[in-house]
Motif scaffolding. Structure first.
Motif, PDB file in Angstrom:
ATOM      1  N   GLU A   1     -47.028  -5.351 -31.055  1.00  0.00           N
ATOM      2  CA  GLU A   1     -46.772  -4.552 -32.259  1.00  0.00           C
ATOM      3  C   GLU A   1     -45.425  -3.830 -32.165  1.00  0.00           C
ATOM      4  O   GLU A   1     -44.679  -3.754 -33.148  1.00  0.00           O
ATOM      5  N   LEU A   2     -45.092  -3.316 -30.975  1.00  0.00           N
ATOM      6  CA  LEU A   2     -43.782  -2.678 -30.786  1.00  0.00           C
ATOM      7  C   LEU A   2     -42.654  -3.677 -31.013  1.00  0.00           C
ATOM      8  O   LEU A   2     -41.628  -3.360 -31.638  1.00  0.00           O
ATOM      9  N   TYR A   3     -42.835  -4.887 -30.510  1.00  0.00           N
ATOM     10  CA  TYR A   3     -41.835  -5.943 -30.661  1.00  0.00           C
ATOM     11  C   TYR A   3     -41.652  -6.298 -32.140  1.00  0.00           C
ATOM     12  O   TYR A   3     -40.522  -6.406 -32.638  1.00  0.00           O
ATOM     13  N   LYS A   4     -42.758  -6.486 -32.847  1.00  0.00           N
ATOM     14  CA  LYS A   4     -42.690  -6.785 -34.285  1.00  0.00           C
ATOM     15  C   LYS A   4     -41.956  -5.677 -35.036  1.00  0.00           C
ATOM     16  O   LYS A   4     -41.102  -5.937 -35.885  1.00  0.00           O
ATOM     17  N   LYS A   5     -42.315  -4.458 -34.716  1.00  0.00           N
ATOM     18  CA  LYS A   5     -41.712  -3.309 -35.393  1.00  0.00           C
ATOM     19  C   LYS A   5     -40.201  -3.264 -35.144  1.00  0.00           C
ATOM     20  O   LYS A   5     -39.420  -2.978 -36.057  1.00  0.00           O
ATOM     21  N   ALA A   6     -39.798  -3.569 -33.877  1.00  0.00           N
ATOM     22  CA  ALA A   6     -38.372  -3.538 -33.552  1.00  0.00           C
ATOM     23  C   ALA A   6     -37.613  -4.657 -34.255  1.00  0.00           C
ATOM     24  O   ALA A   6     -36.451  -4.486 -34.630  1.00  0.00           O
ATOM     25  N   ILE A   7     -38.255  -5.803 -34.473  1.00  0.00           N
ATOM     26  CA  ILE A   7     -37.596  -6.925 -35.139  1.00  0.00           C
ATOM     27  C   ILE A   7     -37.475  -6.674 -36.650  1.00  0.00           C
ATOM     28  O   ILE A   7     -36.407  -6.854 -37.239  1.00  0.00           O
ATOM     29  N   TYR A   8     -38.567  -6.287 -37.280  1.00  0.00           N
ATOM     30  CA  TYR A   8     -38.579  -6.153 -38.743  1.00  0.00           C
ATOM     31  C   TYR A   8     -38.062  -4.812 -39.250  1.00  0.00           C
ATOM     32  O   TYR A   8     -37.622  -4.710 -40.385  1.00  0.00           O
ATOM     33  N   ASP A   9     -38.116  -3.797 -38.391  1.00  0.00           N
ATOM     34  CA  ASP A   9     -37.597  -2.477 -38.773  1.00  0.00           C
ATOM     35  C   ASP A   9     -36.673  -2.024 -37.643  1.00  0.00           C
ATOM     36  O   ASP A   9     -37.026  -1.161 -36.836  1.00  0.00           O
ATOM     37  N   PHE A  10     -35.495  -2.648 -37.576  1.00  0.00           N
ATOM     38  CA  PHE A  10     -34.603  -2.394 -36.445  1.00  0.00           C
ATOM     39  C   PHE A  10     -33.958  -1.017 -36.540  1.00  0.00           C
ATOM     40  O   PHE A  10     -33.173  -0.743 -37.440  1.00  0.00           O
ATOM     41  N   THR A  11     -34.353  -0.181 -35.586  1.00  0.00           N
ATOM     42  CA  THR A  11     -33.710   1.121 -35.407  1.00  0.00           C
ATOM     43  C   THR A  11     -33.521   1.314 -33.914  1.00  0.00           C
ATOM     44  O   THR A  11     -34.151   0.646 -33.103  1.00  0.00           O
ATOM     45  N   GLU A  12     -32.649   2.225 -33.555  1.00  0.00           N
ATOM     46  CA  GLU A  12     -32.437   2.524 -32.135  1.00  0.00           C
ATOM     47  C   GLU A  12     -33.724   3.027 -31.486  1.00  0.00           C
ATOM     48  O   GLU A  12     -33.996   2.726 -30.331  1.00  0.00           O
ATOM     49  N   GLU A  13     -34.508   3.788 -32.217  1.00  0.00           N
ATOM     50  CA  GLU A  13     -35.772   4.325 -31.696  1.00  0.00           C
ATOM     51  C   GLU A  13     -36.759   3.191 -31.385  1.00  0.00           C
ATOM     52  O   GLU A  13     -37.372   3.156 -30.315  1.00  0.00           O
ATOM     53  N   ASN A  14     -36.901   2.250 -32.317  1.00  0.00           N
ATOM     54  CA  ASN A  14     -37.803   1.114 -32.100  1.00  0.00           C
ATOM     55  C   ASN A  14     -37.321   0.237 -30.944  1.00  0.00           C
ATOM     56  O   ASN A  14     -38.119  -0.249 -30.140  1.00  0.00           O
ATOM     57  N   LYS A  15     -36.012   0.041 -30.868  1.00  0.00           N
ATOM     58  CA  LYS A  15     -35.431  -0.731 -29.771  1.00  0.00           C
ATOM     59  C   LYS A  15     -35.718  -0.054 -28.433  1.00  0.00           C
ATOM     60  O   LYS A  15     -36.117  -0.706 -27.458  1.00  0.00           O
ATOM     61  N   ARG A  16     -35.543   1.258 -28.377  1.00  0.00           N
ATOM     62  CA  ARG A  16     -35.781   2.012 -27.145  1.00  0.00           C
ATOM     63  C   ARG A  16     -37.256   1.943 -26.748  1.00  0.00           C
ATOM     64  O   ARG A  16     -37.582   1.794 -25.566  1.00  0.00           O
ATOM     65  N   LEU A  17     -38.172   2.018 -27.732  1.00  0.00           N
ATOM     66  CA  LEU A  17     -39.613   1.945 -27.438  1.00  0.00           C
ATOM     67  C   LEU A  17     -39.985   0.599 -26.807  1.00  0.00           C
ATOM     68  O   LEU A  17     -40.751   0.549 -25.831  1.00  0.00           O
ATOM     69  N   VAL A  18     -39.431  -0.492 -27.350  1.00  0.00           N
ATOM     70  CA  VAL A  18     -39.703  -1.823 -26.790  1.00  0.00           C
ATOM     71  C   VAL A  18     -39.111  -1.933 -25.389  1.00  0.00           C
ATOM     72  O   VAL A  18     -39.757  -2.423 -24.459  1.00  0.00           O
ATOM     73  N   GLU A  19     -37.882  -1.467 -25.216  1.00  0.00           N
ATOM     74  CA  GLU A  19     -37.239  -1.531 -23.901  1.00  0.00           C
ATOM     75  C   GLU A  19     -37.998  -0.707 -22.864  1.00  0.00           C
ATOM     76  O   GLU A  19     -38.167  -1.135 -21.724  1.00  0.00           O
ATOM     77  N   ASP A  20     -38.457   0.481 -23.261  1.00  0.00           N
ATOM     78  CA  ASP A  20     -39.232   1.327 -22.333  1.00  0.00           C
ATOM     79  C   ASP A  20     -40.556   0.664 -21.962  1.00  0.00           C
ATOM     80  O   ASP A  20     -40.965   0.670 -20.794  1.00  0.00           O
ATOM     81  N   ALA A  21     -41.234   0.091 -22.973  1.00  0.00           N
ATOM     82  CA  ALA A  21     -42.511  -0.584 -22.707  1.00  0.00           C
ATOM     83  C   ALA A  21     -42.297  -1.783 -21.797  1.00  0.00           C
ATOM     84  O   ALA A  21     -43.083  -2.025 -20.866  1.00  0.00           O
ATOM     85  N   PHE A  22     -41.209  -2.537 -22.035  1.00  0.00           N
ATOM     86  CA  PHE A  22     -40.934  -3.691 -21.190  1.00  0.00           C
ATOM     87  C   PHE A  22     -40.559  -3.261 -19.775  1.00  0.00           C
ATOM     88  O   PHE A  22     -40.981  -3.885 -18.801  1.00  0.00           O
ATOM     89  N   ALA A  23     -39.779  -2.201 -19.648  1.00  0.00           N
ATOM     90  CA  ALA A  23     -39.398  -1.707 -18.324  1.00  0.00           C
ATOM     91  C   ALA A  23     -40.640  -1.281 -17.532  1.00  0.00           C
ATOM     92  O   ALA A  23     -40.760  -1.574 -16.335  1.00  0.00           O
ATOM     93  N   GLU A  24     -41.575  -0.631 -18.207  1.00  0.00           N
ATOM     94  CA  GLU A  24     -42.816  -0.209 -17.545  1.00  0.00           C
ATOM     95  C   GLU A  24     -43.643  -1.431 -17.123  1.00  0.00           C
ATOM     96  O   GLU A  24     -44.159  -1.506 -16.006  1.00  0.00           O
ATOM     97  N   TYR A  25     -43.743  -2.425 -18.037  1.00  0.00           N
ATOM     98  CA  TYR A  25     -44.484  -3.650 -17.737  1.00  0.00           C
ATOM     99  C   TYR A  25     -43.828  -4.391 -16.568  1.00  0.00           C
ATOM    100  O   TYR A  25     -44.498  -4.833 -15.639  1.00  0.00           O
ATOM    101  N   TYR A  26     -42.505  -4.509 -16.600  1.00  0.00           N
ATOM    102  CA  TYR A  26     -41.768  -5.217 -15.556  1.00  0.00           C
ATOM    103  C   TYR A  26     -41.961  -4.538 -14.201  1.00  0.00           C
ATOM    104  O   TYR A  26     -42.154  -5.202 -13.188  1.00  0.00           O
ATOM    105  N   GLU A  27     -41.931  -3.218 -14.175  1.00  0.00           N
ATOM    106  CA  GLU A  27     -42.127  -2.481 -12.926  1.00  0.00           C
ATOM    107  C   GLU A  27     -43.543  -2.715 -12.377  1.00  0.00           C
ATOM    108  O   GLU A  27     -43.726  -2.863 -11.174  1.00  0.00           O
ATOM    109  N   ARG A  28     -44.524  -2.753 -13.272  1.00  0.00           N
ATOM    110  CA  ARG A  28     -45.906  -3.012 -12.858  1.00  0.00           C
ATOM    111  C   ARG A  28     -46.026  -4.418 -12.258  1.00  0.00           C
ATOM    112  O   ARG A  28     -46.677  -4.613 -11.227  1.00  0.00           O
ATOM    113  N   VAL A  29     -45.383  -5.393 -12.885  1.00  0.00           N
ATOM    114  CA  VAL A  29     -45.398  -6.771 -12.383  1.00  0.00           C
ATOM    115  C   VAL A  29     -44.723  -6.846 -11.018  1.00  0.00           C
ATOM    116  O   VAL A  29     -45.222  -7.492 -10.090  1.00  0.00           O
ATOM    117  N   ARG A  30     -43.582  -6.188 -10.879  1.00  0.00           N
ATOM    118  CA  ARG A  30     -42.862  -6.187  -9.593  1.00  0.00           C
ATOM    119  C   ARG A  30     -43.701  -5.561  -8.484  1.00  0.00           C
ATOM    120  O   ARG A  30     -43.757  -6.067  -7.364  1.00  0.00           O
TER     121      ARG A  30
END
Length: 188
Positions: free
Chosen positions: A28-57
């Motif tokens: 849902e964050l990814y969809k929101k960042a694509i269809y409603d592109f704002t710096e805030e939405n971009k940052r939310l997706v990047e933060d969520a991905f960074a957290e997911y990536y750290e968990r995977v690592r």
């Protein structure tokens, strides 16, 4: 926007991104960042991905650590077992007992006697040299051969009698045959 973006995790090839998008909230964050592109939405997706990536690592790191610690532990245990081998597990160093251990030489009181009943392996053999070679086997080896060839029991049945595994019976059988072959080819 006429270009279709992959929103379903099945359309994405990269396993890391695919795993990230399998989570409903991340998708849902990814969809929101694509269809409603704002710096805030971009940052939310990047933060969520960074957290997911750290968990995977972290998961990959701990999985790898557990695997290699297990391998190291097994190596240390084998080294200790070889260094401080039990007396009965030490191999005998004689010409006729290659591969035998003191444990193989022990008489098992639970094992049936070689001389129970009328049919024995020695009574079935007419070759004097083979009879002499049979007498040089350990008691356990002789009993196993008799149970296989005279009593016609399977390895599983013999293993149940000796309270051991069929693999141990098979190994004892092979060692006995190898020893008989060596004795028959030599001069006893």
């Amino acid at each position: 926007m006429d270009k279709k973006l992959p929103l379903k995790s099945t359309e994405i090839k990269n396993p890391l991104i695919k795993g990230f998008l399998e989570n409903e909230m991340n998708r849902e964050l990814y969809k929101k960042a694509i269809y409603d592109f704002t710096e805030e939405n971009k940052r939310l997706v990047e933060d969520a991905f960074a957290e997911y990536y750290e968990r995977v690592r972290r998961t990959a790191y701990f999985s790898s650590m557990i695997k290699f610690m297990g391998i190291d532990f097994d190596k240390k245990l084998r080294k200790l077992n070889n260094r401080f081998m039990l007396t009965l597990d030490q191999p005998l160093k004689t010409e006729t007992n290659e591969g035998s251990t003191m444990k193989d030489m022990l008489i098992d009181s639970a094992a049936p006697s070689l001389y129970e009943g009328d049919d024995t392996l020695s009574s079935k053999i007419s070759d004097k040299k083979l009879c002499e070679a049979l007498e040089r086997l350990t008691q356990k080896q002789a009993i196993v051969l008799e149970m296989i060839y005279v009593k016609e029991l399977s390895n599983k049945e013999i293993a149940d009698i000796f309270q051991t595994s069929p693999q141990n019976i098979s190994n004892t059988h092979k060692k006995a045959l190898k020893k008989l072959k060596t004795l028959m080819e030599g001069d006893l």
